[in-house]
Write a protein that holds these residues in place. Structure first.
Motif, mmCIF file in Angstrom:
data_model
loop_
_atom_site.group_PDB
_atom_site.id
_atom_site.type_symbol
_atom_site.label_atom_id
_atom_site.label_comp_id
_atom_site.label_asym_id
_atom_site.label_seq_id
_atom_site.Cartn_x
_atom_site.Cartn_y
_atom_site.Cartn_z
ATOM 1 N N ARG A 15 0.981 -1.092 0.089
ATOM 2 C CA ARG A 15 -0.089 0.112 -0.077
ATOM 3 C C ARG A 15 0.879 1.129 0.025
ATOM 4 O O ARG A 15 0.481 2.203 -0.396
ATOM 5 C CB ARG A 15 -0.772 0.085 1.260
ATOM 6 N N ALA A 16 1.941 1.136 0.737
ATOM 7 C CA ALA A 16 2.887 2.443 0.875
ATOM 8 C C ALA A 16 3.301 2.889 -0.595
ATOM 9 O O ALA A 16 3.517 4.023 -0.812
ATOM 10 C CB ALA A 16 4.026 2.182 1.605
ATOM 11 N N THR A 17 3.694 1.899 -1.755
ATOM 12 C CA THR A 17 4.305 2.185 -2.616
ATOM 13 C C THR A 17 3.214 2.293 -3.929
ATOM 14 O O THR A 17 3.465 3.045 -4.817
ATOM 15 C CB THR A 17 5.160 1.093 -3.298
ATOM 16 N N MET A 18 1.945 1.574 -3.794
ATOM 17 C CA MET A 18 1.004 1.547 -4.797
ATOM 18 C C MET A 18 -0.268 2.307 -4.421
ATOM 19 O O MET A 18 -1.115 2.728 -5.587
ATOM 20 C CB MET A 18 0.571 0.333 -5.061
ATOM 21 N N GLY A 19 -0.365 2.820 -3.369
ATOM 22 C CA GLY A 19 -1.728 3.566 -2.929
ATOM 23 C C GLY A 19 -2.741 2.594 -2.490
ATOM 24 O O GLY A 19 -2.557 1.200 -2.278
ATOM 25 N N SER A 20 -4.096 3.045 -2.287
ATOM 26 C CA SER A 20 -5.068 2.307 -1.956
ATOM 27 C C SER A 20 -6.184 2.203 -2.792
ATOM 28 O O SER A 20 -7.350 1.372 -2.669
ATOM 29 C CB SER A 20 -5.925 2.674 -0.616
ATOM 30 N N THR A 21 -5.893 2.452 -4.182
ATOM 31 C CA THR A 21 -7.035 2.204 -5.179
ATOM 32 C C THR A 21 -6.930 0.593 -5.617
ATOM 33 O O THR A 21 -5.988 0.213 -5.730
ATOM 34 C CB THR A 21 -6.650 2.893 -6.635
#
Length: 141
Positions: free
Chosen positions: A65-71
């Motif tokens: 989640r830190a690198t890719m976001g939460s979408t």
């Protein structure tokens, strides 16, 4: 002192090995998305699990989640993909199956995923002639 008879030892080892091969399951895919499947009442079990291809949709796991976001993202086997890549995935899966006519696509989708992503996947599945679609759900209490 008489020697110990070891003639049945290979049979015993083979039996134990065979037992562990049967009861052990191998995980095929490392999940990179997390999902909570919706609950339903009219559920059916899949008959031929060897002819099932899985598509996972949901937000990335906490590690990613830190690198890719939460979408919400689409996961095909062990990689993330865009909706356009689903057609190639279906063709690859179909090529490995013995009963290609029985191919079923099971979509495990997080209950909070926007319907637009699901619609995009369904359109690509329609274009690739993967018309048997299963939506995974849990039994409603």
């Amino acid at each position: 002192m008489p020697e110990m008879n070891t003639s049945s030892l290979p049979d015993l080892i083979f039996t134990i090995l065979f037992f562990f091969m049967i009861v052990t399951t191998m995980r095929e895919v490392t999940l990179k998305v997390k999902f909570t499947v919706p609950a339903g009442t009219e559920l059916e079990k899949l008959e031929k699990k060897s002819a099932v291809s899985f598509i996972y949709v949901g937000p990335p796991t906490d590690q990613l989640r830190a690198t890719m976001g939460s979408t919400p993202r689409i996961q095909l086997n062990d990689r993330f993909a865009e909706p356009g890549e689903v057609m190639d995935f279906i063709a690859e899966e179909r090529a490995t199956m013995t009963d290609q006519a029985a191919q079923t696509v099971s979509m495990k989708i997080d209950e909070k995923t926007p319907m637009g992503i699901v619609t995009d996947i369904k359109e690509v599945l329609r274009k690739s002639w993967a018309l048997k679609i299963n939506y995974s759900a849990s039994k409603r209490n």
